[in-house]
Design an enzyme around this catalytic site. Structure first.
Site, PDB file in Angstrom:
ATOM      1  N   THR A  84      -2.880  22.768  -5.390  1.00  0.00           N
ATOM      2  CA  THR A  84      -1.368  22.249  -5.223  1.00  0.00           C
ATOM      3  C   THR A  84      -0.800  22.657  -3.658  1.00  0.00           C
ATOM      4  O   THR A  84      -0.273  21.752  -3.170  1.00  0.00           O
ATOM      5  CB  THR A  84      -0.337  22.709  -6.305  1.00  0.00           C
ATOM      6  OG1 THR A  84      -1.125  22.326  -7.606  1.00  0.00           O
ATOM      7  CG2 THR A  84       0.744  22.508  -6.191  1.00  0.00           C
ATOM      8  N   GLU A 112       0.355  20.421  -0.767  1.00  0.00           N
ATOM      9  CA  GLU A 112       2.063  20.256  -0.355  1.00  0.00           C
ATOM     10  C   GLU A 112       1.709  20.856   1.420  1.00  0.00           C
ATOM     11  O   GLU A 112       2.483  20.348   2.018  1.00  0.00           O
ATOM     12  CB  GLU A 112       2.581  21.389  -1.277  1.00  0.00           C
ATOM     13  CG  GLU A 112       2.786  20.926  -2.679  1.00  0.00           C
ATOM     14  CD  GLU A 112       3.442  19.548  -2.884  1.00  0.00           C
ATOM     15  OE1 GLU A 112       4.030  19.220  -1.990  1.00  0.00           O
ATOM     16  OE2 GLU A 112       2.884  18.848  -3.746  1.00  0.00           O
ATOM     17  N   TRP A 118      -3.025   6.971  -0.852  1.00  0.00           N
ATOM     18  CA  TRP A 118      -2.692   5.623  -1.042  1.00  0.00           C
ATOM     19  C   TRP A 118      -1.347   5.219  -0.374  1.00  0.00           C
ATOM     20  O   TRP A 118      -0.863   3.923  -0.361  1.00  0.00           O
ATOM     21  CB  TRP A 118      -2.579   5.540  -2.353  1.00  0.00           C
ATOM     22  CG  TRP A 118      -1.509   5.973  -3.272  1.00  0.00           C
ATOM     23  CD1 TRP A 118       0.058   5.539  -3.570  1.00  0.00           C
ATOM     24  CD2 TRP A 118      -1.274   7.436  -3.599  1.00  0.00           C
ATOM     25  NE1 TRP A 118       0.504   6.667  -4.090  1.00  0.00           N
ATOM     26  CE2 TRP A 118      -0.016   7.562  -4.244  1.00  0.00           C
ATOM     27  CE3 TRP A 118      -2.258   8.592  -3.499  1.00  0.00           C
ATOM     28  CZ2 TRP A 118       0.488   8.747  -4.678  1.00  0.00           C
ATOM     29  CZ3 TRP A 118      -1.857   9.769  -3.919  1.00  0.00           C
ATOM     30  CH2 TRP A 118      -0.340   9.912  -4.668  1.00  0.00           C
TER      31      TRP A 118
HETATM   32 ZN   LIG Z   1       1.873  15.031  -2.733  1.00  0.00          ZN
END
Ligand SMILES: [Zn+2]
Length: 160
Positions: A69, A73, A84
């Site tokens: 994570t 970040e 995407w």
């Molecule tokens: Zn993100």
């Protein structure tokens, strides 16, 4: 605490011109973390992560228990978009060597996972797959991150 930067008001960032500030607190709402892109207000600059997804020991929660994570970040903090492009096939992430896609992938996708007529780079840190199934930035992403530290770049002051 949500994603409204309340934690940053309670605990203002320290020397954000030269330091990456990280807040670890319960965000809620199923949000693992959130980051500020380069060029925003110094009063809110940094990365927030919920403790269940921070690091790879102790209070972590599978399948987001390998520290990815924060990798994701900090990628945003260093100017990377989701692979995407946060839109349909023609919405770009401004990185030439990440294939076009139209949305996030989850879990641990098999290869190839085809969207927008090409295999997605599901193993990229800037997708939404499980921590164990993401393991790379592309060359183009590396170059985009490094560019903000060049003279005139949004985070050039961090090098001085
Ligand atoms: Zn993100």
């Amino acid at each position: 605490m949500g994603t409204n930067n309340a934690v940053k008001s309670a605990y203002p960032p320290v020397s954000p011109e030269t330091h990456l500030n990280i807040w670890v607190c319960n965000i809620g709402g199923g949000i693992l973390g959130y980051a500020q892109f380069p060029g925003g207000s110094l009063t809110t600059d940094g990365v927030v992560c919920s403790p269940q997804y921070f690091g790879n020991t102790g209070y972590v929660s599978a399948p987001f228990n390998k520290g990815r994570t924060m990798t994701h970040e900090v990628g945003h903090y260093l100017n990377l978009r989701h692979i995407w492009g946060d839109g349909r096939c023609r919405q770009d992430d401004f990185v030439a060597d990440t294939p076009s896609s139209d949305g996030p992938n989850y879990g641990c996708p098999t290869y190839p996972t085809v969207n927008c007529k090409s295999p997605d780079m599901t193993m990229n840190y800037m997708d939404y797959v499980d921590d164990a199934c993401m393991y790379m930035f592309s060359d183009g992403q590396r170059n985009r991150m490094r560019a903000i530290f060049q003279p005139g770049g949004a985070r050039a002051s961090m090098l001085n």
